[in-house]
Design a protein around this motif. Structure first.
Motif, PDB file in Angstrom:
ATOM      1  N   VAL A 152       6.158   4.760  -0.743  1.00 44.67           N
ATOM      2  CA  VAL A 152       6.018   6.215  -0.672  1.00 44.67           C
ATOM      3  C   VAL A 152       5.958   6.656  -2.128  1.00 44.67           C
ATOM      4  CG1 VAL A 152       6.940   8.370   0.233  1.00 44.67           C
ATOM      5  CG2 VAL A 152       7.368   6.219   1.455  1.00 44.67           C
ATOM      6  N   GLY A 153       4.740   6.663  -2.656  1.00 43.44           N
ATOM      7  CA  GLY A 153       4.544   6.878  -4.086  1.00 43.44           C
ATOM      8  C   GLY A 153       4.560   8.364  -4.432  1.00 43.44           C
ATOM      9  N   ASP A 154       4.915   8.621  -5.685  1.00 46.82           N
ATOM     10  CA  ASP A 154       4.823  10.022  -6.127  1.00 46.82           C
ATOM     11  C   ASP A 154       3.356  10.411  -6.348  1.00 46.82           C
ATOM     12  OD1 ASP A 154       4.394   8.567  -8.429  1.00 46.82           O
ATOM     13  OD2 ASP A 154       5.941   9.583  -9.624  1.00 46.82           O
ATOM     14  N   SER A 155       2.438   9.448  -6.122  1.00 42.04           N
ATOM     15  CA  SER A 155       1.014   9.784  -6.085  1.00 42.04           C
ATOM     16  C   SER A 155       0.723  10.743  -4.930  1.00 42.04           C
ATOM     17  CB  SER A 155       0.160   8.519  -5.955  1.00 42.04           C
ATOM     18  OG  SER A 155       0.624   7.709  -4.898  1.00 42.04           O
ATOM     19  N   ALA A 156       1.691  10.944  -4.035  1.00 38.75           N
ATOM     20  CA  ALA A 156       1.585  12.004  -3.018  1.00 38.75           C
ATOM     21  C   ALA A 156       1.325  13.351  -3.692  1.00 38.75           C
ATOM     22  CB  ALA A 156       2.864  12.073  -2.195  1.00 38.75           C
TER      23      ALA A 156
ATOM     24  N   VAL B 288      14.337   2.071  -3.987  1.00 39.41           N
ATOM     25  CA  VAL B 288      13.700   3.105  -4.821  1.00 39.41           C
ATOM     26  C   VAL B 288      12.925   2.442  -5.956  1.00 39.41           C
ATOM     27  CG1 VAL B 288      15.421   4.887  -4.287  1.00 39.41           C
ATOM     28  CG2 VAL B 288      15.768   3.394  -6.276  1.00 39.41           C
ATOM     29  N   LYS B 289      11.963   3.202  -6.477  1.00 44.81           N
ATOM     30  CA  LYS B 289      11.199   2.715  -7.643  1.00 44.81           C
ATOM     31  C   LYS B 289      11.333   3.742  -8.767  1.00 44.81           C
ATOM     32  CE  LYS B 289       6.449   2.480  -7.731  1.00 44.81           C
ATOM     33  NZ  LYS B 289       6.100   3.461  -8.784  1.00 44.81           N
ATOM     34  N   LEU B 290      11.538   3.241  -9.977  1.00 50.55           N
ATOM     35  CA  LEU B 290      11.673   4.092 -11.163  1.00 50.55           C
ATOM     36  C   LEU B 290      10.692   3.611 -12.224  1.00 50.55           C
ATOM     37  CD1 LEU B 290      14.656   4.077  -9.828  1.00 50.55           C
ATOM     38  CD2 LEU B 290      15.454   4.698 -12.097  1.00 50.55           C
TER      39      LEU B 290
ATOM     40  N   LEU C   5       0.860  -1.189   0.000  1.00 48.33           N
ATOM     41  CA  LEU C   5       0.000   0.000   0.000  1.00 48.33           C
ATOM     42  C   LEU C   5       0.886   1.226   0.000  1.00 48.33           C
ATOM     43  CD1 LEU C   5      -2.748  -0.824   2.682  1.00 48.33           C
ATOM     44  CD2 LEU C   5      -3.150  -0.431   0.230  1.00 48.33           C
ATOM     45  N   THR C   6       0.346   2.343  -0.423  1.00 50.45           N
ATOM     46  CA  THR C   6       1.098   3.596  -0.318  1.00 50.45           C
ATOM     47  C   THR C   6       0.927   4.155   1.091  1.00 50.45           C
ATOM     48  OG1 THR C   6      -0.781   4.957  -0.987  1.00 50.45           O
ATOM     49  CG2 THR C   6       0.700   4.196  -2.739  1.00 50.45           C
ATOM     50  N   ALA C   7       1.851   5.006   1.487  1.00 52.92           N
ATOM     51  CA  ALA C   7       1.685   5.868   2.670  1.00 52.92           C
ATOM     52  C   ALA C   7       2.616   7.055   2.458  1.00 52.92           C
ATOM     53  CB  ALA C   7       2.020   5.131   3.951  1.00 52.92           C
TER      54      ALA C   7
ATOM     55  N   VAL D  30      10.616   3.887  -2.131  1.00 57.03           N
ATOM     56  CA  VAL D  30      10.352   5.309  -2.380  1.00 57.03           C
ATOM     57  C   VAL D  30      10.464   5.606  -3.878  1.00 57.03           C
ATOM     58  CG1 VAL D  30      11.006   7.673  -1.749  1.00 57.03           C
ATOM     59  CG2 VAL D  30      11.425   5.797  -0.132  1.00 57.03           C
ATOM     60  N   ASP D  31       9.453   6.285  -4.417  1.00 55.43           N
ATOM     61  CA  ASP D  31       9.499   6.659  -5.841  1.00 55.43           C
ATOM     62  C   ASP D  31      10.539   7.736  -6.098  1.00 55.43           C
ATOM     63  OD1 ASP D  31       7.699   5.096  -7.252  1.00 55.43           O
ATOM     64  OD2 ASP D  31       5.997   6.432  -6.897  1.00 55.43           O
ATOM     65  N   LEU D  32      11.325   7.553  -7.160  1.00 50.87           N
ATOM     66  CA  LEU D  32      12.138   8.671  -7.649  1.00 50.87           C
ATOM     67  C   LEU D  32      11.186   9.545  -8.467  1.00 50.87           C
ATOM     68  CD1 LEU D  32      15.636   7.423  -8.894  1.00 50.87           C
ATOM     69  CD2 LEU D  32      15.005   8.429  -6.723  1.00 50.87           C
TER      70      LEU D  32
HETATM   71  O1  KIV Z   1       2.840   6.489  -6.874  1.00 53.05           O
HETATM   72  C1  KIV Z   1       2.126   5.479  -6.711  1.00 53.05           C
HETATM   73  O2  KIV Z   1       1.200   5.462  -5.882  1.00 53.05           O
HETATM   74  C2  KIV Z   1       2.413   4.307  -7.522  1.00 53.05           C
HETATM   75  C3  KIV Z   1       1.460   3.148  -7.433  1.00 53.05           C
HETATM   76  C4  KIV Z   1       0.206   3.468  -8.146  1.00 53.05           C
HETATM   77  C5  KIV Z   1       2.061   1.895  -7.904  1.00 53.05           C
HETATM   78  O3  KIV Z   1       3.360   4.282  -8.240  1.00 53.05           O
END
Ligand code: KIV
Length: 272
Positions: free
Chosen positions: A50-54, A120-122, A29-31, A90-92
């Motif tokens: 920690v998605g960049d969906s923040a 990290v996620k790219l 899940l995101t947080a 954590v998203d870059l």
């Molecule tokens: O930033 C995000 O929440 C995501 C998910 C949708 C996978 O990358």
């Protein structure tokens, strides 16, 4: 709790790979903040993103593009302070890794050093392989992300399902293989046909975690605020809402306003 996850006090990149080997699905899940991350962690989630969906959820932007590296570090460090068990990825953010591999490495190092995140996620395939390889040489685990990659929304022009056409599906499969070969420990597939996602999960040995990618993958991820029903306007078919927090919170606030106006709050026991 099932076999694989109960073996691990702290979830690591190795443990999620072990979960795939043992056939245990991975929950993610995101947080973005300390308080909710603590609840999510203690409830037994395997991976917190920690998605960049923040950028959308926390800051109200229309896309994920505006969020900065400093803002991602702020969110990630708040999350990390709350965590006892989950793996924190954590998203870059957009613009922090697409330039060249040196820039990508610098951004990934800042995330790890300043937030305490674990990986990290790219977003992207072969076009960012050099950056992924360079980040991995620094000992930083990398999660890939293919399919509907929201940082490319202006290239796609729409948030509809990706890789329905054969050419795009073939590229996705070869990108997924390239990411595994480069050393990614896991892969997110977003909004693609379920049979394609299942094929990728079967062909890769690393875990494939889906969002809108069907049941044939190795785990599932959702945006926390969506699955808790805090967002009302976002209604994709893949979203299951477990609560209607929008209504719950709104009702509670209406009661508070009423109690203040009617002099019901605070009562004698609620003052000094
Ligand atoms: O930033 C995000 O929440 C995501 C998910 C949708 C996978 O990358």
């Amino acid at each position: 709790m099932s076999v694989a996850s109960s073996d691990f006090k702290k979830v690591t990149t190795n443990s999620v790979q072990e979960m795939k080997r043992q056939g245990e699905k991975i929950s993610m899940l995101t947080a973005y903040d300390y308080t909710l991350a603590g609840i999510v962690d203690k409830a037994g989630i395997d991976v917190i993103l920690v998605g960049d969906s923040a950028s959308n959820v926390m800051a109200g932007h229309e896309t994920t593009l505006p969020i900065t590296l400093d803002q991602m570090i702020y969110h990630a460090s708040s999350v990390v302070r709350a965590i006892e068990r989950a793996l924190v990825v954590v998203d870059l953010p957009f613009g922090s890794y697409q330039g060249n591999s040196k820039e990508a490495l610098g951004s990934a190092i800042r995330i790890m050093k300043e937030s305490g995140g674990h990986a990290v996620k790219l977003e992207g395939g072969v076009e960012i392989i050099e950056s992924i390889e360079r980040i991995l040489t620094a000992g930083i685990p990398v999660m890939g992300h293919l399919g509907l990659t929201p940082q490319s929304i202006y290239k796609f022009g729409t948030y509809t399902v990706r890789a329905r056409q054969e050419a795009e599906a073939e590229k996705l499969i070869s990108d997924a293989k390239a990411l595994e070969e480069a050393g990614c420990f896991a892969l997110v597939l977003e909004k693609i046909p379920a049979d394609l996602a299942e094929k990728v999960a079967q062909e890769l040995s690393i875990p494939v975690i889906g969002i809108g990618a069907g049941a044939g993958v190795d785990g599932q991820v959702l945006v926390l605020h969506d699955m808790l029903g805090m967002t009302h306007e976002f209604n994709p078919r893949f979203l299951r809402r477990y609560l209607d927090l929008y209504t719950e919170i709104s009702t509670a606030i209406q009661s508070y306003v009423h109690d203040v106006k009617s002099l019901d709050f605070p009562n004698e026991k609620e003052q000094y």
